[in-house]
Write a protein that holds these residues in place. Structure first.
Motif, short mmCIF file in Angstrom:
data_model
loop_
_atom_site.label_atom_id
_atom_site.label_comp_id
_atom_site.label_asym_id
_atom_site.label_seq_id
_atom_site.Cartn_x
_atom_site.Cartn_y
_atom_site.Cartn_z
N GLY A 1 91.02 0.39 39.09
CA GLY A 1 90.52 -0.02 40.40
C GLY A 1 90.34 -1.51 40.57
N THR A 2 89.56 -1.85 41.57
CA THR A 2 89.36 -3.26 41.90
C THR A 2 88.46 -3.97 40.90
OG1 THR A 2 87.67 -2.45 43.40
CG2 THR A 2 89.75 -3.05 44.38
N SER A 3 87.73 -3.21 40.08
CA SER A 3 86.79 -3.87 39.15
C SER A 3 87.49 -4.45 37.93
CB SER A 3 85.73 -2.89 38.67
OG SER A 3 85.08 -2.30 39.75
N ASP B 1 88.00 -3.28 35.12
CA ASP B 1 87.29 -3.05 33.85
C ASP B 1 88.20 -2.40 32.81
OD1 ASP B 1 87.30 -0.85 35.56
OD2 ASP B 1 85.42 -0.02 34.81
N GLY C 1 82.91 2.26 43.66
CA GLY C 1 83.75 1.42 42.81
C GLY C 1 83.58 -0.02 43.28
N GLY C 2 84.64 -0.83 43.17
CA GLY C 2 84.57 -2.19 43.70
C GLY C 2 84.19 -2.13 45.18
N ILE C 3 84.87 -1.22 45.87
CA ILE C 3 84.59 -0.93 47.28
C ILE C 3 83.96 0.45 47.32
CG2 ILE C 3 85.76 -0.41 49.49
CD1 ILE C 3 85.73 -3.43 48.77
N ASN D 1 80.68 -2.58 44.14
CA ASN D 1 80.31 -3.53 43.07
C ASN D 1 81.00 -4.88 43.20
OD1 ASN D 1 78.89 -1.45 41.46
ND2 ASN D 1 80.95 -0.58 41.28
N ASN E 1 80.05 -8.23 41.13
CA ASN E 1 80.90 -8.57 39.98
C ASN E 1 81.47 -9.98 40.11
OD1 ASN E 1 80.54 -6.10 38.81
ND2 ASN E 1 82.63 -5.39 39.09
N MET F 1 79.94 -7.87 34.60
CA MET F 1 79.04 -7.15 35.52
C MET F 1 77.58 -7.51 35.23
SD MET F 1 78.76 -3.27 34.02
CE MET F 1 80.36 -2.96 33.35
N ASP F 2 76.73 -7.21 36.21
CA ASP F 2 75.29 -7.37 36.03
C ASP F 2 74.80 -6.06 35.41
OD1 ASP F 2 72.66 -8.16 36.19
OD2 ASP F 2 72.46 -7.73 38.35
N ASP G 1 73.21 -2.97 34.13
CA ASP G 1 71.96 -2.28 34.51
C ASP G 1 71.17 -3.06 35.56
OD1 ASP G 1 72.76 -0.36 32.72
OD2 ASP G 1 71.50 -1.12 31.08
N GLY H 1 81.72 6.98 40.37
CA GLY H 1 82.12 5.57 40.27
C GLY H 1 81.08 4.75 39.51
N GLY H 2 81.48 3.55 39.13
CA GLY H 2 80.63 2.72 38.27
C GLY H 2 79.27 2.40 38.84
N HIS I 1 75.90 3.83 37.74
CA HIS I 1 75.16 3.34 36.57
C HIS I 1 74.30 2.12 36.90
CE1 HIS I 1 77.67 6.12 34.44
NE2 HIS I 1 78.75 5.51 34.88
N GLU J 1 88.04 9.76 40.13
CA GLU J 1 89.20 9.21 40.86
C GLU J 1 90.52 9.47 40.11
OE1 GLU J 1 88.40 5.13 41.84
OE2 GLU J 1 87.58 5.72 43.79
N1 LIG Z 1 75.54 -0.05 33.54
C1 LIG Z 1 75.99 -0.61 34.68
N2 LIG Z 1 75.19 -1.44 35.37
C2 LIG Z 1 75.61 -2.04 36.51
N3 LIG Z 1 76.83 -1.86 37.03
C3 LIG Z 1 77.66 -1.04 36.39
C4 LIG Z 1 77.30 -0.37 35.19
N4 LIG Z 1 78.35 0.38 34.79
C5 LIG Z 1 79.34 0.18 35.69
N5 LIG Z 1 78.94 -0.68 36.66
C6 LIG Z 1 79.72 -1.19 37.79
O1 LIG Z 1 80.82 -0.35 38.03
C7 LIG Z 1 82.05 -1.10 37.97
C8 LIG Z 1 83.18 -0.19 37.55
O2 LIG Z 1 83.28 0.82 38.51
P1 LIG Z 1 84.58 1.68 38.75
O3 LIG Z 1 85.28 1.84 37.44
O4 LIG Z 1 84.19 2.87 39.52
O5 LIG Z 1 85.40 0.70 39.67
P2 LIG Z 1 86.90 0.70 40.09
O6 LIG Z 1 87.53 2.02 39.77
O7 LIG Z 1 87.49 -0.52 39.56
O8 LIG Z 1 86.77 0.54 41.66
P3 LIG Z 1 87.52 1.12 42.95
O9 LIG Z 1 87.10 2.56 43.08
O10 LIG Z 1 86.98 0.26 44.04
O11 LIG Z 1 88.96 0.94 42.79
C9 LIG Z 1 81.75 -2.23 37.02
O12 LIG Z 1 82.62 -3.32 37.20
C10 LIG Z 1 80.31 -2.56 37.43
O13 LIG Z 1 80.26 -3.37 38.56
#
Ligand SMILES: Nc1ncnc2c1ncn2[C@@H]1O[C@H](COP(=O)(O)OP(=O)(O)OP(=O)(O)O)[C@@H](O)[C@H]1O
Ligand SMILES: CC(=O)N[C@H]1[C@@H]2OC[C@@H](O2)[C@@H](O)[C@@H]1O[C@H](C)C(=O)O
Length: 398
Positions: free
Chosen positions: A25-27, A29, A192-194, A218, A222, A233-234, A236, A327-328, A331, A361
């Motif tokens: 995704g957009t994050s 990670d 997620g990111g969005i 996020n 982020n 990421m920030d 927790d 999604g992230g 957490h 997803e």
């Molecule tokens: N323990 C935590 N504390 C704070 N934020 C967290 C934690 N764990 C995950 N995240 C947030 O979730 C993000 C990852 O989320 P996820 O994998 O759902 O995103 P993505 O799949 O990239 O996004 P999208 O769905 O927009 O494409 C991290 O970059 C962070 O911002």
């Protein structure tokens, strides 16, 4: 007849298929890899998640992608190279995951690859109607197929665009097929990111399902923490929880036109980014110096408020509603506390519906591939403003 086509036909006629669903995704990670066993199709789809992992990206990979990510001006040589490189890296990560799980690639029927979104440009976002709605995901399917030896479906969003959609959100299709309930209205919120949600009306009420993006999940948090502290990421919400949201900055952030648009709509970091934050800070015309903690608390609350406002709009006048979060962002304790306070006793983790919230997803892309291989576009005719089409281009290994 081409042997791969024979194999493809056999796979499409099987009672159940092993499909690897991928989401990046957009994050940035890492690559979410979900090995799914999927039986049937349409509303009879049965999904079992056999294995799931997020294979973290190396810093060097992230740096490459950041060079082209959500940027209007880029080096096209880098973009061109990344289309192959993203696929090569993803293919290697899949093979590593299969080795870890003790599974022979030969056993896998198909890969469903989302690819890496590098730019999302619906007309509603660009404000320019000379070019059609468009979106670009890189990581070419042929590279996956050749490197892994597995038939690969990729680039799911183009058919959606071609048939009149904005290329997103696609989650509605799998959500509708797997999670519609006769007992309650459901909001499946993915942070997620969005942030985006799928509204699944209680079956039998005659209401229509739909999915929409809401705004930043996020992504702005982020981007801010990465820019100022070099962290991904920030964790927790430690920094955000040590600050206090500023009401004036929050009000200015919330005034973005996109947030008032009707559903369904889509967006991305092209709109919600640090430039937007700077613009809002400048507009405040105050000499106030915000601490990093207060800005993070404000960004966190901005994300929470856009989700809360969007959900309230969707459920107005309805009763018996549950919100399931994946999604992230699930957490992030500060985000979740705000959501739970806004909808008492209605918010829970997606785990309640029997699926790992971090895997959701990736699983949904496996379901989209399954529909293309074995389903019928008529299975998804009742999703509002979403074209009933089968999605994903098919790449053969040989
Ligand atoms: N323990 C935590 N504390 C704070 N934020 C967290 C934690 N764990 C995950 N995240 C947030 O979730 C993000 C990852 O989320 P996820 O994998 O759902 O995103 P993505 O799949 O990239 O996004 P999208 O769905 O927009 O494409 C991290 O970059 C962070 O911002
Ligand atoms: C263009 C693009 O990659 N959009 C993603 C992104 O991440 C969340 C949100 O923005 C959503 O619209 C979409 O992904 C999910 C999986 C979807 O299509 O449903």
């Amino acid at each position: 007849m081409n042997k791969s086509i024979v194999k493809l036909a056999k796979i499409s006629q099987k009672e159940e298929r092993l499909i690897i669903g991928l989401m990046s995704g957009t994050s940035l990670d890492g690559l979410d890899i979900a090995l799914c066993r999927i039986a049937g199709s349409g509303t009879s789809t049965e999904l079992s998640l056999l294995h799931f992992t997020t294979m973290p990206y190396e810093d060097e990979f992230r740096e490459w992608v950041r060079q082209v990510f959500a940027k209007r001006e880029i080096d096209h040589q880098v973009l061109c190279g990344l289309n192959a490189y993203v696929a090569e890296v993803h293919a290697r990560l899949i093979l590593d995951a299969l080795t870890e799980w003790g599974i022979d690639p030969e056993e896998i029927d198909a890969i469903a690859s989302h690819g890496q979104t590098v730019f999302h440009a619906p007309q509603s976002l660009t404000g320019d109607n000379r070019l059609p709605n468009s979106t670009l995901q890189i990581g070419d399917g042929d590279h996956f197929a050749v490197r892994t030896g597995i038939i690969t479906l990729s680039d799911f969003r183009q058919k959606h665009l071609a048939a009149g959609g904005e290329g997103a959100p696609l989650a509605a299709y799998g959500d509708y097929l797997l999670f519609s309930s006769p007992d309650e209205h459901r909001i499946l919120l993915n942070i997620g990111g969005i942030s985006n949600f799928t509204f699944l009306p209680q079956v039998g009420t005659g209401l229509e399902a739909y999915a929409t993006d809401l705004g930043p999940g996020n992504t702005m948090m982020n981007q801010y923490i990465f820019h100022h502290f070099g962290k991904e990421m920030d964790l927790d919400a430690e920094l955000a929880l040590s600050g206090k949201a500023d009401p004036n900055l929050l009000k200015r952030l919330i005034s973005h036109n996109f947030l008032a648009l009707p559903f369904p709509k889509t967006t991305g970091p092209e709109l919600f980014n640090l430039d937007y934050l700077s613009l809002c800070l400048e507009d405040l015309h105050s000499n106030q110096d915000f601490s990093h903690a207060d800005i993070m608390a404000t960004l966190n609350t901005f994300s929470a408020e856009t989700m809360i406002e969007g959900i309230k709009r969707a459920i107005e006048g309805l009763e018996n509603i549950k919100v399931y979060v994946s999604g992230g962002g699930l957490h992030n304790p500060m985000l979740m506390e705000q959501l739970k306070a806004a909808f008492p006793n209605a918010v829970s983790s997606f785990l309640q519906l029997g699926l790992d919230p971090d895997a959701k997803e990736a699983c949904l892309f496996a379901v989209l591939a399954n529909e293309t291989l074995a389903g019928d576009p008529n299975n998804v005719t009742s999703i509002k403003d979403s074209p009933a089409v089968s999605m994903g281009k098919i790449s053969l290994p040989y």
